[in-house]
Design a protein around this motif. Structure first.
Motif, PDB file in Angstrom:
ATOM      1  N   GLU A 435       0.833  -1.211   0.000  1.00  0.00           N
ATOM      2  CA  GLU A 435       0.000   0.000   0.000  1.00  0.00           C
ATOM      3  C   GLU A 435       0.863   1.256   0.000  1.00  0.00           C
ATOM      4  OE1 GLU A 435      -3.928  -1.720   2.352  1.00  0.00           O
ATOM      5  OE2 GLU A 435      -2.164  -1.066   3.489  1.00  0.00           O
ATOM      6  N   THR A 466      -6.890   7.586   1.358  1.00  0.00           N
ATOM      7  CA  THR A 466      -7.210   6.163   1.185  1.00  0.00           C
ATOM      8  C   THR A 466      -7.235   5.460   2.529  1.00  0.00           C
ATOM      9  OG1 THR A 466      -6.589   4.141   0.014  1.00  0.00           O
ATOM     10  CG2 THR A 466      -4.812   5.466   0.869  1.00  0.00           C
ATOM     11  N   SER A 467      -7.980   4.379   2.583  1.00  0.00           N
ATOM     12  CA  SER A 467      -8.054   3.570   3.809  1.00  0.00           C
ATOM     13  C   SER A 467      -7.291   2.270   3.594  1.00  0.00           C
ATOM     14  CB  SER A 467      -9.510   3.256   4.165  1.00  0.00           C
ATOM     15  OG  SER A 467     -10.225   4.433   4.460  1.00  0.00           O
ATOM     16  N   LEU A 469      -5.865  -1.643   4.239  1.00  0.00           N
ATOM     17  CA  LEU A 469      -6.550  -2.912   4.502  1.00  0.00           C
ATOM     18  C   LEU A 469      -6.737  -3.153   5.992  1.00  0.00           C
ATOM     19  CD1 LEU A 469      -7.605  -5.413   2.917  1.00  0.00           C
ATOM     20  CD2 LEU A 469      -5.412  -6.500   3.408  1.00  0.00           C
ATOM     21  N   SER A 470      -5.821  -2.627   6.807  1.00  0.00           N
ATOM     22  CA  SER A 470      -5.918  -2.824   8.251  1.00  0.00           C
ATOM     23  C   SER A 470      -7.136  -2.128   8.844  1.00  0.00           C
ATOM     24  CB  SER A 470      -4.643  -2.299   8.935  1.00  0.00           C
ATOM     25  OG  SER A 470      -4.472  -0.915   8.684  1.00  0.00           O
ATOM     26  N   VAL A 471      -7.691  -1.165   8.119  1.00  0.00           N
ATOM     27  CA  VAL A 471      -8.915  -0.485   8.546  1.00  0.00           C
ATOM     28  C   VAL A 471     -10.130  -1.164   7.920  1.00  0.00           C
ATOM     29  CG1 VAL A 471     -10.217   1.668   8.476  1.00  0.00           C
ATOM     30  CG2 VAL A 471      -7.742   1.710   8.908  1.00  0.00           C
ATOM     31  N   VAL A 472     -10.046  -1.445   6.629  1.00  0.00           N
ATOM     32  CA  VAL A 472     -11.177  -2.047   5.913  1.00  0.00           C
ATOM     33  C   VAL A 472     -11.473  -3.444   6.446  1.00  0.00           C
ATOM     34  CG1 VAL A 472     -12.004  -2.788   3.654  1.00  0.00           C
ATOM     35  CG2 VAL A 472     -10.655  -0.689   3.862  1.00  0.00           C
ATOM     36  N   MET A 473     -10.423  -4.226   6.722  1.00  0.00           N
ATOM     37  CA  MET A 473     -10.588  -5.600   7.191  1.00  0.00           C
ATOM     38  C   MET A 473     -10.012  -5.741   8.598  1.00  0.00           C
ATOM     39  SD  MET A 473     -12.010  -7.021   4.527  1.00  0.00           S
ATOM     40  CE  MET A 473     -11.791  -8.772   4.734  1.00  0.00           C
ATOM     41  N   ALA A 474     -10.307  -4.801   9.470  1.00  0.00           N
ATOM     42  CA  ALA A 474      -9.700  -4.755  10.802  1.00  0.00           C
ATOM     43  C   ALA A 474      -9.973  -6.024  11.598  1.00  0.00           C
ATOM     44  CB  ALA A 474     -10.203  -3.526  11.559  1.00  0.00           C
ATOM     45  N   GLU A 475     -11.189  -6.538  11.555  1.00  0.00           N
ATOM     46  CA  GLU A 475     -11.538  -7.712  12.370  1.00  0.00           C
ATOM     47  C   GLU A 475     -10.731  -8.938  11.939  1.00  0.00           C
ATOM     48  OE1 GLU A 475     -13.652  -5.858  10.706  1.00  0.00           O
ATOM     49  OE2 GLU A 475     -14.727  -4.740  12.275  1.00  0.00           O
ATOM     50  N   ARG A 476     -10.631  -9.146  10.632  1.00  0.00           N
ATOM     51  CA  ARG A 476      -9.908 -10.329  10.143  1.00  0.00           C
ATOM     52  C   ARG A 476      -8.426 -10.232  10.448  1.00  0.00           C
ATOM     53  NH1 ARG A 476     -11.643 -12.214   4.214  1.00  0.00           N
ATOM     54  NH2 ARG A 476     -10.139 -13.818   4.837  1.00  0.00           N
TER      55      ARG A 476
END
Length: 492
Positions: A435, A466-467, A469-476
């Motif tokens: 990223e 931009t956001s 992946l650690s924000v978009v898929m934080a739970e996973r």
């Protein structure tokens, strides 16, 4: 050559009447048989579909009026021979679907009289019909040793010097030894061809020649399809962070590349967040160790016919063994070994084939597998003995992010000192290496469109827009980190 002659003599003494030799070196086989025939005062003949039967050495001549180019007629002629002659049939394999040819070979193979002739089938590939398999023996030609490979390279260097007014071939001992190691798995003729190509290019053997050598070797061995040769390998200077992984690999480099000791490293598994540098790290292992990098693509393995998928994997692994010493990279391995949704059980059979190879292989093939979804990994895959270690590649820390910015700015020939790396590292909290690279690319495009030089502010604006992946898929990602605690070694 002495070992080949000795092994062939043992087969002849045991009265095996049908011998198979799978090789690309037909001339070498004929040379070995000729030397043995002379030593034993034995008559021998060759056959091919163009010239028919020809006598070589001493013995009775063939009837010139007899047509023997046809394999059926040639075998009839051989069956009439009441002498212990040797018949070398080159490239008979296209005719092994003929019932008459198969039957005549079977009759020859079952004749164990002292005066019966012996038939040797020589071809690059030989698959016998079922009725002949238990009646035949296979002879494998010996491969050149390290000493013989070194002698071949030195011979080609001497020939080049003679042709170039006594000039010496430029090289160093370390590079020469690495070239010899990378020539392993080739035949005498192939090794000579590769060595000649390296030297005649510029009269030198340097480390820059290693990728060229590896690529040429890959082409000679006919590796394609599910295995691909990765010509561009990375260096660890292109990978930010991963200090523990780098240290682990440095400790094992000499043992693996030099083949010292019995505990040769087998491989590692890299799991972690997408875009954190797992694939780049896999490429770096080959780049740092100076080894060819082969990539196994599971998507190309699958075939609609039952058994063909597993066969494709076995052949790919055998080719990797032949290519030793090398690094075998399997990217996103969990996708290829995910549980079957149907009842075919293909992935289970693939897993079994791969696990057997991982545990029992003797070749120096270092396996580097990467995975994103650890929940799909079968437990048998990650036990010690099949891999040496499992590393977890997390999102980069602040100091590592600064290094990653410096790497990508330098790669685009931008002055690193003109940018505020600490500010960029702080702004990119939660970003992966991939990223960060894309943020640099996007900012470069935007600056070029404005016809202005790239500034720190441009990079900051791009990061803030931009956001990750650690924000978009934080739970996973949090679940992935929790799983890795106590189960994997942290790569940083």
């Amino acid at each position: 050559m002495k070992n080949d002659i000795h092994d062939l003599a043992l087969l002849l003494d045991s009265r095996v009447r049908l011998i198979l030799v799978e090789t690309w070196e037909e001339s070498r086989v004929l040379e070995a048989i000729g030397m043995l025939a002379i030593k034993r005062a034995q008559t021998w003949y060759t056959w091919n579909h163009v010239e028919g039967l020809r006598r070589l050495g001493f013995g009775s001549d063939l009837d010139a009026s007899e047509e023997t180019a046809d394999p059926d007629k040639a075998l009839e002629r051989i069956r009439r021979d009441n002498q212990p002659s040797l018949y070398v049939l080159c490239d008979l394999h296209p005719f092994l679907d003929s019932p008459r040819v198969v039957r005549q070979l079977k009759m020859l193979a079952m004749n164990h009289d002292e005066s019966a002739p012996t038939v040797l089938l020589v071809s690059h590939a030989l698959t016998l019909p079922p009725e002949l398999r238990r009646l035949a023996s296979r002879l494998s030609l010996s491969m050149p040793s390290a000493e013989q490979l070194m002698a071949i390279v030195r011979e080609e260097a001497a020939k080049w010097s003679e042709q170039n007014q006594g000039k010496r071939v430029r090289t160093d001992n370390q590079t020469l030894e690495q070239v010899v190691r990378n020539l392993r798995g080739t035949t005498y003729a192939e090794a000579r061809q590769l060595a000649r190509k390296l030297i005649h290019d510029d009269g030198a053997i340097t480390r820059d020649d290693l990728p060229v050598l590896n690529h040429a070797k890959f082409g000679l061995l006919g590796m394609n399809g599910v295995l691909s040769f990765e010509y561009e390998t990375a260096h660890f200077s292109e990978v930010g962070g991963l200090r523990s992984l780098k240290s682990w690999l440095n400790e094992r480099q000499q043992t693996f590349t030099a083949g010292v000791g019995i505990d040769v490293p087998k491989g590692l598994l890299l799991v972690g967040v997408q875009g954190a540098g797992k694939s780049l790290a896999a490429k770096s292992v080959a780049g740092v160790w100076g080894l060819p990098l082969l990539r196994l693509d599971f998507a190309c393995l699958y075939d609609k016919y039952i058994g063909e998928t597993e066969k494709n994997l076995r052949e790919a692994l055998q080719l990797a063994d032949t290519m030793e010493s090398c690094v075998l990279w399997i990217d996103e391995i969990e996708k290829g070994l995910a549980p079957d949704t149907g009842e075919s059980g293909v992935s289970r059979r693939l897993l079994g084939t791969l696990l057997t190879w991982m545990a029992e292989r003797k070749s120096r093939v270092f396996l580097v597998a990467t995975a994103n979804d650890v929940s799909q990994l079968p437990p048998e895959l990650i036990r010690k003995g099949r891999i040496d270690e499992m590393f977890f590649v997390d999102l980069p820390g602040e100091d590592v992010r600064a290094d990653i910015f410096a790497i990508h700015l330098t790669r685009r020939e931008l002055p690193v000192e003109a940018f505020d790396l600490p500010a960029l590292a702080a702004t990119s909290e939660g970003f992966s290496g991939a990223e960060i690279e894309q943020a640099v690319v996007s900012a470069v495009y935007a600056a070029a469109a404005r016809q202005e030089p790239l500034r720190t502010e441009d990079l900051v604006d791009t990061l803030c827009s931009t956001s990750p992946l650690s924000v978009v898929m934080a739970e996973r990602i949090d679940a992935l980190r929790a799983w890795a605690q106590g189960r994997a070694v942290m790569a940083d």
